[in-house]
Design a protein around this motif. Sequence first.
Motif: not given
Length: 276
Positions: A113-118, A153-158, A187-193, A249-251
């Motif tokens: 899902v792409e349409q949110h800030p994360v 883009v900050p990302t959450l994996l569910i 580990a290859r993708h540091p945008q995974v919050e 927007a930062q963390a």
Amino acid sequence: MNRSFLIAQLSDLHLKADHKLTYGVVDTTGALRRAVDQLNASHPRPDIVVISGDLVDFGRPDEYAVLRSELERLHMPCYLVPGNHDIREHLQAAFTDHAYLPTSTGAPLDWVVEQHPVRLIGLDTTIPDAHGGRVLDSQLRWLDEQLALRPDVPTLLILHHPPFISGIGHMDREPFINALALERVIARHPQVERLLCGHLHRSMQRRFGGSLSCVCPGTSHQIVLDLQPTAPAHFNLEPPGYLLHRWDAQALTTHNVVVGEYPGPYPFYDAHGLID
């Protein structure tokens, strides 16, 4: 100043049909209803809800009908991933209007899902007719490709199953298959919050691939915290809860929230200063 974006995470609903109690003890439908009421009444209200698996108890169509009815009461969008108590085909049939869910049958229900800030990525870690979790090599390739598309883009994996050993004996008897390979991808993708998980019915955190794997408590019953290898399969009726993830927007900051009404709030100070 940009407004923060709030993601509420529920997990392990274990809904039954016909008002049956789960394990003969737990009113899981009533528990979800109270959680939904609390989310709807929150100020500020969460922008979205994600639910990290075990949506119903036996994966039956009549259970998903109850789930759908209860989730329609939410005043915000919700996103679902299956757990080991779910059946993919019945979940898909009940939520055909959830356009993010894949329509193919038999394959894992992975989505973006792409349409949110994360950015949200749902990963189906279920093994049909099994308790434990896994990710297939094909899923790892897909995940790696998806994460590479939007590295900034900050990302959450569910996902339902936490990809680590909890220390609770009976929950660790079927360890996560391919956990090390998943950790290498993360580990290859540091945008995974965060990796937002369920399954363990307790709040729990562990570093994973440079990110943080966050386990959500159940909306109803909780697994007994017994850190012995021989821990039996027991649950108790500790206060239910959910996680609230705040992106500014930062963390991302994660709060553990208890469902229910309790005494308070009480002030620390009165007009004369600190209260003795």
